[in-house]
Design an enzyme around this catalytic site. Structure first.
Site, short mmCIF file in Angstrom:
data_model
loop_
_atom_site.label_atom_id
_atom_site.label_comp_id
_atom_site.label_asym_id
_atom_site.label_seq_id
_atom_site.Cartn_x
_atom_site.Cartn_y
_atom_site.Cartn_z
N HIS A 131 18.21 13.22 29.27
CA HIS A 131 17.24 12.51 30.11
C HIS A 131 17.96 11.51 31.03
O HIS A 131 18.24 10.38 30.63
CB HIS A 131 16.23 11.78 29.23
CG HIS A 131 15.03 11.28 29.97
ND1 HIS A 131 13.76 11.32 29.43
CD2 HIS A 131 14.88 10.72 31.20
CE1 HIS A 131 12.90 10.82 30.29
NE2 HIS A 131 13.57 10.42 31.38
N LEU A 139 19.21 11.05 38.40
CA LEU A 139 20.33 11.02 39.34
C LEU A 139 19.89 10.57 40.74
O LEU A 139 20.73 10.32 41.59
CB LEU A 139 21.00 12.40 39.43
CG LEU A 139 21.78 12.81 38.18
CD1 LEU A 139 22.32 14.24 38.35
CD2 LEU A 139 22.93 11.85 37.90
N ARG A 140 18.59 10.52 40.98
CA ARG A 140 17.99 9.99 42.22
C ARG A 140 18.23 10.85 43.45
O ARG A 140 17.62 10.60 44.48
CB ARG A 140 18.51 8.57 42.52
CG ARG A 140 18.26 7.56 41.40
CD ARG A 140 16.82 7.44 41.02
NE ARG A 140 16.54 6.29 40.17
CZ ARG A 140 15.44 6.17 39.43
NH1 ARG A 140 14.52 7.12 39.43
NH2 ARG A 140 15.26 5.09 38.69
N ASN A 148 9.73 1.80 31.43
CA ASN A 148 8.56 2.60 31.08
C ASN A 148 8.97 3.82 30.26
O ASN A 148 9.71 4.64 30.77
CB ASN A 148 7.82 3.05 32.35
CG ASN A 148 6.48 3.67 32.05
OD1 ASN A 148 5.95 3.52 30.96
ND2 ASN A 148 5.94 4.40 33.01
N ASP A 181 17.76 7.77 29.31
CA ASP A 181 16.78 7.50 30.36
C ASP A 181 17.41 6.64 31.45
O ASP A 181 16.80 5.69 31.95
CB ASP A 181 15.52 6.85 29.79
CG ASP A 181 14.36 6.84 30.80
OD1 ASP A 181 14.48 7.50 31.85
OD2 ASP A 181 13.35 6.18 30.53
N HIS A 226 18.39 1.33 39.76
CA HIS A 226 17.67 0.72 40.88
C HIS A 226 18.60 -0.28 41.55
O HIS A 226 19.59 -0.74 40.95
CB HIS A 226 16.41 -0.02 40.39
CG HIS A 226 15.39 0.87 39.76
ND1 HIS A 226 14.63 1.76 40.48
CD2 HIS A 226 15.00 1.01 38.46
CE1 HIS A 226 13.81 2.40 39.66
NE2 HIS A 226 14.02 1.97 38.43
#
Length: 426
Positions: free
Chosen positions: A60, A63-64, A278, A305, A309
């Protein structure tokens, strides 16, 4: 001429045994394992004092790319994976655009292969645009290389759509990977619904928002016989539902993150948006239940996860800032220090949860060190303590609540397909 890795303690998660051995690598494969192997004309790499584990596998990761390369790219994300000891990762489809076509699956795989830091297995979207309405072309996505399907970032709100997805995935013997979130219960929450949220006077996310969808999808998996995998499990009640489902022989697997094993929502009081994720960090009872679930096998594997950012995005504050932490470069040291060094868990068992189990349940190669197997492994230093220094991260993301923690077990060298893809210069 091969590469001879000498004198490490080699960890075998399958047998639970660890021995001082040499590994001879020829090409991408392990050619020999033994004691005092002939050096011959091989390149010799001295690993004495280190432990060697199978290359870690993360089910999970975000990689954006495509679309959010200011946060992360396939290159920087796989560099971070290598630095964290991961040789294979599964990436989630909630990029921009959503990975809901075979073209994007192929793009991710070929781009990752071009850089060569780690093998990337794309997870494709369950529904077109992850809108929760129309299924994607599962057959085409599998042929392109997708190893599962998920609308991660959003729960599939329609039970009918989820049931249809499970039926389609079963025909292909691939898992449906569930981001469990009933949006009628989570609403606009920014952290766990509880005393801390009340104290801060911010909207909370009920733990039932996660648990009711897990319960629903367990029932649907039991009805269809499909494999359902639960992402980043966090509340105590959800762990209980999954435990009961396994007792009923439902084909359900589950992952848990280091932050849900180690942190609670109390941290939001001091870190604000830097502790926003989240599913949210929950109560101490929930955290303890996740630990029990991992130890008794209810939760099968660890997932980071990894969710990078920018600093500017996180600076928007608790209510407006984005959810998520980076995790690839610190997950193994965090769990080694918390659970292995403290005597709660064996190193072999942790290696199983971070390598063998995801390989087994996602039908991936690797997960153990064996003659004829892929030369994917990581050498870690369990003897020396080091600070989590975000300035050293290969990831573009710096958003972690674990900054400045002192940890053991950082990777020193990562070998992917026989090549050194990470070497700690210190």
């Amino acid at each position: 001429m091969g590469r001879l890795f000498q004198g490490a303690v080699v960890v075998d998660p399958m047998t639970g045994q660890s021995r001082v051995l040499d590994l001879l690598v020829e090409g991408q494969m392990i050619a020999q394992i033994g004691v005092d192997l002939e050096t011959s004309s091989h390149e010799v790499i001295d690993l004495r004092g280190l432990h060697v584990l199978p290359g870690l596998i993360d089910p999970h990761v975000h990689l954006r790319e495509p679309g959010q390369t200011h946060k992360e790219t396939i290159e920087t994300g796989t560099m971070a994976a290598a630095a964290g000891g991961f040789t294979q990762i599964c990436c989630m489809p909630n990029t921009s655009p959503i990975v809901d076509s075979s073209e994007w699956v192929t793009f991710i795989r070929t781009t990752a292969d071009r850089f060569g830091y780690a093998t990337v297995h794309p997870i494709a979207a369950i529904t077109k645009g992850s809108k929760g309405e129309e299924l994607t072309d599962f057959d085409a996505l599998k042929k392109a290389g997708a190893v599962g399907f998920s609308d991660d970032g959003r729960g599939v709100q329609s039970a009918r759509v989820m049931r249809d997805a499970l039926m389609a995935a079963k025909l292909l013997d691939l898992p449906i990977i569930v981001h469990a979130e009933d949006e009628t219960l989570s609403g606009a929450g920014c952290m766990n619904a509880g005393d801390v949220a009340q104290q801060l006077q911010v909207p909370g996310i009920l733990s039932s928002a996660e648990t009711v969808m897990i319960a629903r999808d367990v029932i649907l998996a039991q009805e269809t016989g499909a494999h359902v995998h639960m992402c980043h499990v966090s509340p105590e009640a959800a762990v209980s539902v999954i435990r009961y489902a396994k007792q009923q022989h439902v084909h359900v697997t589950a992952e848990v993150t280091p932050h849900h094993l180690l942190l609670t929502d109390e941290l939001v009081l001091t870190l604000g948006a830097q502790a926003k994720v989240n599913p949210p960090l929950r109560s101490e009872a929930d955290r303890a239940a996740c630990v029990r679930g991992l130890l008794d096998g209810t939760l099968d594997m660890v997932a980071t996860d990894h969710a990078p950012h920018t600093e500017e995005e996180k600076a928007r504050g608790l209510v407006s800032g984005p959810f998520g932490f980076v995790g690839l470069e610190v997950s193994f040291p965090l769990l080694y220090t918390a659970f292995v060094k403290s005597g709660i868990l064996s190193l072999e068992k942790l290696a199983y949860m971070m390598s063998t189990a995801p390989a087994k349940h996602f039908h991936l190669p690797g997960g153990r060190i064996e003659v004829g197997g892929l030369a994917d492994f990581v050498a870690v230093d369990i003897a020396h303590e080091r600070r989590v220094d975000v300035a050293r991260f290969r990831s573009k993301g710096r958003n972690t609540p674990f900054v400045n923690r002192m940890l053991y077990g950082f990777p020193v060298m990562t070998i992917h397909r026989g090549q050194t893809v990470f070497l700690d210069a210190q």
